[in-house]
Each structure stands twice: as structure tokens, then as C-alpha cells.
Design a protein around this motif. Sequence first.
Motif, mmCIF file in Angstrom:
data_model
loop_
_atom_site.group_PDB
_atom_site.id
_atom_site.type_symbol
_atom_site.label_atom_id
_atom_site.label_comp_id
_atom_site.label_asym_id
_atom_site.label_seq_id
_atom_site.Cartn_x
_atom_site.Cartn_y
_atom_site.Cartn_z
ATOM 1 N N ALA A 147 0.832 -1.202 0.000
ATOM 2 C CA ALA A 147 0.000 0.000 0.000
ATOM 3 C C ALA A 147 0.871 1.258 0.000
ATOM 4 O O ALA A 147 0.528 2.254 -0.646
ATOM 5 C CB ALA A 147 -0.919 0.004 1.216
ATOM 6 N N ILE A 148 1.991 1.220 0.699
ATOM 7 C CA ILE A 148 2.929 2.350 0.699
ATOM 8 C C ILE A 148 3.506 2.540 -0.696
ATOM 9 O O ILE A 148 3.603 3.665 -1.203
ATOM 10 C CB ILE A 148 4.045 2.116 1.737
ATOM 11 N N ALA A 149 3.884 1.434 -1.336
ATOM 12 C CA ALA A 149 4.409 1.506 -2.700
ATOM 13 C C ALA A 149 3.391 2.154 -3.630
ATOM 14 O O ALA A 149 3.728 3.024 -4.455
ATOM 15 C CB ALA A 149 4.776 0.113 -3.199
ATOM 16 N N ASP A 150 2.139 1.757 -3.507
ATOM 17 C CA ASP A 150 1.107 2.301 -4.378
ATOM 18 C C ASP A 150 0.868 3.776 -4.083
ATOM 19 O O ASP A 150 0.588 4.564 -4.999
ATOM 20 C CB ASP A 150 -0.186 1.505 -4.202
ATOM 21 N N ALA A 151 0.982 4.158 -2.817
ATOM 22 C CA ALA A 151 0.791 5.565 -2.457
ATOM 23 C C ALA A 151 1.864 6.442 -3.082
ATOM 24 O O ALA A 151 1.587 7.570 -3.526
ATOM 25 C CB ALA A 151 0.802 5.715 -0.937
ATOM 26 N N LEU A 152 3.101 5.958 -3.141
ATOM 27 C CA LEU A 152 4.175 6.733 -3.760
ATOM 28 C C LEU A 152 3.902 6.940 -5.248
ATOM 29 O O LEU A 152 4.095 8.042 -5.784
ATOM 30 C CB LEU A 152 5.514 6.029 -3.558
ATOM 31 N N ILE A 153 3.435 5.887 -5.929
ATOM 32 C CA ILE A 153 3.084 6.023 -7.340
ATOM 33 C C ILE A 153 1.921 6.991 -7.508
ATOM 34 O O ILE A 153 1.891 7.809 -8.438
ATOM 35 C CB ILE A 153 2.728 4.654 -7.944
ATOM 36 N N GLY A 154 0.959 6.925 -6.601
ATOM 37 C CA GLY A 154 -0.172 7.841 -6.653
ATOM 38 C C GLY A 154 0.268 9.295 -6.523
ATOM 39 O O GLY A 154 -0.250 10.170 -7.235
ATOM 40 N N ARG A 155 1.225 9.547 -5.652
ATOM 41 C CA ARG A 155 1.745 10.908 -5.520
ATOM 42 C C ARG A 155 2.449 11.353 -6.796
ATOM 43 O O ARG A 155 2.365 12.517 -7.189
ATOM 44 C CB ARG A 155 2.697 10.982 -4.328
ATOM 45 N N ALA A 156 3.150 10.425 -7.423
ATOM 46 C CA ALA A 156 3.848 10.758 -8.669
ATOM 47 C C ALA A 156 2.865 11.129 -9.775
ATOM 48 O O ALA A 156 3.123 12.039 -10.577
ATOM 49 C CB ALA A 156 4.713 9.579 -9.108
ATOM 50 N N MET A 157 1.746 10.444 -9.830
ATOM 51 C CA MET A 157 0.799 10.621 -10.927
ATOM 52 C C MET A 157 -0.202 11.747 -10.682
ATOM 53 O O MET A 157 -0.936 12.120 -11.594
ATOM 54 C CB MET A 157 0.034 9.314 -11.161
ATOM 55 N N ARG A 158 -0.218 12.283 -9.475
ATOM 56 C CA ARG A 158 -1.219 13.297 -9.125
ATOM 57 C C ARG A 158 -1.106 14.518 -10.050
ATOM 58 O O ARG A 158 -0.062 15.166 -10.117
ATOM 59 C CB ARG A 158 -1.026 13.710 -7.669
ATOM 60 N N GLY A 159 -2.173 14.820 -10.754
ATOM 61 C CA GLY A 159 -2.201 15.999 -11.612
ATOM 62 C C GLY A 159 -1.555 15.830 -12.973
ATOM 63 O O GLY A 159 -1.530 16.776 -13.766
ATOM 64 N N TRP A 160 -1.020 14.629 -13.270
ATOM 65 C CA TRP A 160 -0.349 14.446 -14.574
ATOM 66 C C TRP A 160 -1.374 14.414 -15.704
ATOM 67 O O TRP A 160 -2.408 13.776 -15.602
ATOM 68 C CB TRP A 160 0.462 13.157 -14.591
ATOM 69 N N ARG A 161 -1.048 15.126 -16.778
ATOM 70 C CA ARG A 161 -1.857 15.092 -17.989
ATOM 71 C C ARG A 161 -0.925 14.995 -19.190
ATOM 72 O O ARG A 161 0.045 15.744 -19.278
ATOM 73 C CB ARG A 161 -2.713 16.364 -18.128
ATOM 74 N N GLY A 162 -1.217 14.102 -20.103
ATOM 75 C CA GLY A 162 -0.396 13.957 -21.294
ATOM 76 C C GLY A 162 -0.547 15.156 -22.217
ATOM 77 O O GLY A 162 -1.608 15.783 -22.273
ATOM 78 N N THR A 163 0.524 15.463 -22.933
ATOM 79 C CA THR A 163 0.513 16.591 -23.860
ATOM 80 C C THR A 163 0.364 16.143 -25.312
ATOM 81 O O THR A 163 0.114 16.956 -26.188
ATOM 82 C CB THR A 163 1.811 17.404 -23.745
ATOM 83 N N GLY A 164 0.573 14.857 -25.564
ATOM 84 C CA GLY A 164 0.573 14.355 -26.927
ATOM 85 C C GLY A 164 1.959 14.233 -27.520
ATOM 86 O O GLY A 164 2.142 13.604 -28.569
ATOM 87 N N ASP A 165 2.955 14.816 -26.869
ATOM 88 C CA ASP A 165 4.359 14.658 -27.285
ATOM 89 C C ASP A 165 4.919 13.486 -26.482
ATOM 90 O O ASP A 165 5.213 13.614 -25.291
ATOM 91 C CB ASP A 165 5.134 15.944 -26.983
ATOM 92 N N TRP A 166 5.062 12.339 -27.131
ATOM 93 C CA TRP A 166 5.371 11.112 -26.387
ATOM 94 C C TRP A 166 6.664 11.225 -25.607
ATOM 95 O O TRP A 166 6.758 10.763 -24.461
ATOM 96 C CB TRP A 166 5.414 9.901 -27.322
ATOM 97 N N ARG A 167 7.678 11.838 -26.209
ATOM 98 C CA ARG A 167 8.972 11.912 -25.530
ATOM 99 C C ARG A 167 8.895 12.802 -24.291
ATOM 100 O O ARG A 167 9.395 12.441 -23.213
ATOM 101 C CB ARG A 167 10.035 12.426 -26.495
ATOM 102 N N SER A 168 8.255 13.957 -24.432
ATOM 103 C CA SER A 168 8.095 14.858 -23.301
ATOM 104 C C SER A 168 7.259 14.217 -22.201
ATOM 105 O O SER A 168 7.576 14.312 -21.007
ATOM 106 C CB SER A 168 7.451 16.164 -23.776
ATOM 107 N N ASP A 169 6.182 13.539 -22.600
ATOM 108 C CA ASP A 169 5.307 12.901 -21.617
ATOM 109 C C ASP A 169 6.021 11.779 -20.871
ATOM 110 O O ASP A 169 5.895 11.648 -19.646
ATOM 111 C CB ASP A 169 4.061 12.342 -22.312
#
Length: 252
Positions: free
Chosen positions: A73-95
Motif C-alpha cells: 500500500a505504501i508503494a502504491d501511495a508513492l506512485i499515486g503521488r507521482a501521478m497526481r495531476g499528470w496530464r499527457g501533452t501528446g508529445d510522447w517523448r516529453s510525456d
Amino acid sequence: MPKKVVPEAARRRRKPTKLGVVLSEQLIVETALRLLQQPSREGLTVRRLGAALGADPSSLYRYFRGADDLTLAIADALIGRAMRGWRGTGDWRSDLRELGVRIYSAYLAHPQAAVLTASRVSGRAHEIAADEAILGVLRSAGLPDPEVVRVYHAFIDQTLAFAALDAAGLALPHSARAADEAVWQATYARLPAETHPHIAATAPLLVAHMNDSAYPVALDMLLDNAAATLARTRRAAGGSGAGSGGDGARAE
């Protein structure tokens, strides 16, 4: 007669603990992350976690099957913090680069938790969402699925490996970390060219760079390789070979 199965929600404690808080999985995980930031010879134990929450340690088993379940659960929480607010831009390399930096940084913000969890696969919601996002970025670039999986595998393992390596250094006592960092100047920079010509020739650069993380450089190398693969794929398919976001210049 079979034992009646109690729904998960009914197993949760609603009565406040001695500290006046109502237990929840999120509160327990956040408290565990806070305790991991604090030096302790005990490490993270159910007894110590219960004390921090003002609860009997046994009550934590209403929320987790055991200590390993809490670790996941701690591992998943760290990933959740990393992904919070992320939105793809369509530029695969930048994303993809942003995703790598986000995951790496989320682990580095909690060094002890990173050392504990970076090698684990939780199969929980945040981890699955991150994997779906990474695979989606790679597939949207136009890579064939075998290459998507090859790059994904290298990308996530590299990110977590660097996170674990650099977190282990940050988790050291300050005196030990400072001593390690001093070795490049105190030892390597003083080796004579007569016996160690290659170290002597590069010593100033080693002193300047070896105490910094190599993750950004390694990440760009991986992205360069992915861009080159994408360019080859497009050429084979009769395309122009130019990658998104200027990849063509890097790939040639």
C-alpha cells in the motif's frame, strides 16, 4: 455452516482512537510514510505505527492483512503521488520523460520508503493507472507492441532502480553520506597519472559529476533509443522517419 463473510466496509473502525482520529487505510499509510522519515532503530513496525495513531496495533489488521500488505500500500501511495495531476501533452517523448522524473522524484521524497518498496509490484490502483499511462504514451507514439513492452520494461525498471539506489544514499546517516561524497576529491582526484592514467585524466569531471544522480542522463539515453527505434519503424513502414517533438534529429 460456512462462516459469514463480513463486508470490507463493516470491518473498518469508526470509533476514534486515543488521539481522536478515525482510522482509515489512507491515514495509516500516510502515518507510515511519516514514521519512515524519522530515524528509528526499530524501523516501521505495527507496534510503532499503532502508537503513532493512538490505536491498539491489532486494529491495523482490520485494514491490512499484514506488514507486507501495508508495504504494498505504501508503494502504491508513492506512485499515486507521482501521478497526481499528470496530464499527457501528446508529445510522447516529453510525456514519458515527465512520467519518469515524477516517479523518481516521488520515491526520492521518501528515501526509507523507496528502499522498502522500489522492488515491489503491488498490483494496486495507482500502479495500474501509471502502467496504463506509460504504455499508452508509447503506443500513441506508433511503436509496435513488442517494442512498447521492451521500452516500458526498461523505462520502469531503470526509474525504480535509480530511485532505490539514490534513496539508499539519502537514507544513510549524514556522516556516512558526506564521507562517501568526499572520496572522489580525497582519493580519486589524487591518484597519479603514472599508475592510473584514465582516472587522472578524467578526475576533475569525476569530482564534478559523480555525486549527482545519473538518472537524468540514463533517462535521456533510453528516450534516444526509443526515438531511434521509432524512426526505424517508420522508415520500414514507408514513413518519413521524423519523430514527434524533434525526435528525428535525435534518432539519426
